[in-house]
Write an enzyme that holds these catalytic residues in place. Structure first.
Site, mmCIF file in Angstrom:
data_model
loop_
_atom_site.group_PDB
_atom_site.id
_atom_site.type_symbol
_atom_site.label_atom_id
_atom_site.label_comp_id
_atom_site.label_asym_id
_atom_site.label_seq_id
_atom_site.Cartn_x
_atom_site.Cartn_y
_atom_site.Cartn_z
ATOM 1 N N CYS A 74 97.995 37.999 30.693
ATOM 2 C CA CYS A 74 97.260 38.551 29.560
ATOM 3 C C CYS A 74 97.680 37.575 28.357
ATOM 4 O O CYS A 74 97.684 37.378 27.037
ATOM 5 C CB CYS A 74 97.769 39.239 28.447
ATOM 6 S SG CYS A 74 95.884 40.571 27.791
ATOM 7 N N TYR A 97 114.168 24.021 36.138
ATOM 8 C CA TYR A 97 113.098 25.081 35.186
ATOM 9 C C TYR A 97 111.494 25.593 35.264
ATOM 10 O O TYR A 97 110.681 25.827 34.646
ATOM 11 C CB TYR A 97 112.143 23.801 34.231
ATOM 12 C CG TYR A 97 113.625 22.648 34.117
ATOM 13 C CD1 TYR A 97 114.794 22.723 33.243
ATOM 14 C CD2 TYR A 97 113.550 21.957 34.526
ATOM 15 C CE1 TYR A 97 115.916 21.868 32.732
ATOM 16 C CE2 TYR A 97 115.129 20.765 34.299
ATOM 17 C CZ TYR A 97 116.257 21.207 33.527
ATOM 18 O OH TYR A 97 116.683 19.962 32.932
#
Length: 430
Positions: free
Chosen positions: A361, A390
């Site tokens: 969101c 990563y």
């Protein structure tokens, strides 16, 4: 195809290391991170062989485990004879649980607490890469408590700008890491270390940044460091046996990046080392390097199911997937480029320009913009390439989303290295 371990089968499915990604998605669910174990081992051997061939005896690569710190990776590093570096007690503890020999481990970081230092010493850490004067004093004091003389390298800033992204450039004078040579502070720290009773100053470390395709910045850093090492020996009689040039060699994330020859880069550094040491009249130091991204990045891909397609006429199109910045925050952090493939429809024409968006969101939860794909449908499978570094290591539970599994593949086997988190896992600390 961007990498040799990618191909397409008769059904138009993407194959990764010979395995059908559609079948793997059905078996393990999505999102899922896949890691090609054979590719990792091959890259480790490239570094090991090149450093043994072109650099002084004793030189070796250290896997920079912040790129992907999981138990199975440390087991592989042990099997391949690689050193490691760690940057936290969590990484160190993971390596310990994997049975990795800690005498071959280096503890990095610019902000080590007393707990960190004590924990590392108690677990037999081989070396500290000491970042600053406060840390030096703490290591000396805690080593004294433990009755040992702790080996360490001092991290210095050579003042090199490798022209990489600002957030992954680490060798400038104004960087948070290390102590600058040109300000005189590095010399002060060396003299301070030389006067300590419970530490042994064995050499120096520098790291100039990441995603560097050319060998020249590494050679530039080596010249500065070698001249400084020679100066410290001439002025103060302080001899250093080790020069750690850090990591930072690049991997291609897109076809536009081109390729990189790691062995050739190491050979160039070796030639430069010989020339400079001869000119300075100094012995060649043992060279350490810290590959992380270049060991695991292009060994990994992430699979996502397409959840929805949103077309905004005259503006842009979105393809939303069932993962996002919770398992790959790199685009949100610094607009990292990726190659995205329609894993379940590789033979279809890519004529749909879209932004691949995540489920979190946040309007910034994007994986990549301006991607050409076939017109996607709910349930199609996407593969994001070069996610071995990563991605899982920076994953979070933002929006209370469980982390995906890490599935290892090789020519003979497929197995889970890290299981998918469950909703119950989210509650374990509460």
């Amino acid at each position: 195809m961007l990498y040799k371990n990618l191909s397409i089968n008769e059904e138009g499915h993407l194959l990764f290391a010979g395995h059908d990604t559609v079948a793997l998605a059905k078996q393990f669910g999505t999102p899922a991170m896949l890691i090609d174990e054979d590719r990792i081992r091959t890259r480790c051997r490239t570094y090991m062989d090149a450093m043994a061939r072109y650099l002084p005896a004793g030189s070796r690569p250290l896997y920079a485990s912040k790129a992907l710190s999981i138990k199975r990776l440390y087991e592989i590093m042990k099997e391949e004879g690689m050193g490691i570096d760690v940057v936290s007690p969590g990484e160190l503890y993971t390596a310990v649980k994997a049975g990795y020999p800690m005498e071959n481990a280096f503890f990095h970081g610019n902000s080590k607490t007393d707990f960190d230092i004590r924990f590392a010493i108690e677990h037999g850490i081989g070396w500290f890469v000491c970042d600053n004067a406060d840390e030096l004093d703490a290591i000396d004091a805690i080593a004294g408590e433990k009755g040992i003389c702790q080996k360490l390298l001092l991290r210095l800033s050579p003042g090199i700008d490798p022209h990489t992204h600002e957030k992954i450039s680490t060798g400038r004078v104004d960087c948070k890491f290390g102590v600058a040579i040109e300000t005189g502070q590095a010399e002060e720290l060396i003299l301070r270390a030389a006067g300590k009773k419970n530490v042994a100053l064995c050499g120096y470390h520098c790291h100039i940044g990441s995603q560097i395709f050319d060998h020249v910045p590494f050679c530039d850093a080596a010249i500065i460091m070698l001249k400084f090492m020679a100066e410290m020996e001439r002025k103060h009689g302080i001899h250093a046996d080790i020069l750690n040039l850090g990591g930072g060699m690049a991997v291609p994330y897109t076809a536009a990046d081109g390729s990189i020859d790691y062995a050739a880069n190491i050979a160039a550094i070796g030639r430069l080392l010989g020339e400079q040491c001869a000119a300075l009249g100094m012995e060649k130091p043992v060279i350490l390097m810290e590959p992380g991204r270049s060991i695991v990045a292009d060994a990994g891909i992430t699979l996502y199911d397409v959840v929805s397609i949103k077309e905004i006429p005259g503006f842009k199109n979105f393809v939303a997937v069932d993962g996002g910045m919770s398992d790959n925050p790199r685009y949100a952090l610094y607009q990292a480029e990726y190659t995205i493939l329609p894993a379940s429809r590789m033979n279809d024409e890519a004529d749909f320009l879209c932004t691949v968006a995540g489920r979190c969101c946040e309007s910034g939860d994007l994986i990549q913009e301006d991607v050409m794909l076939p017109k996607m449908r709910r349930g199609d499978l996407l593969a994001v390439l070069t996610t071995g570094a990563y991605n899982y290591s920076m994953a979070s539970n933002y929006n209370r989303i469980p982390r995906p599994p890490v599935v290892m593949v090789n020519k003979d086997d497929v197995y889970v290295a890290v299981r998918r988190e469950t909703l119950d896992d989210l509650m374990n600390c509460e």
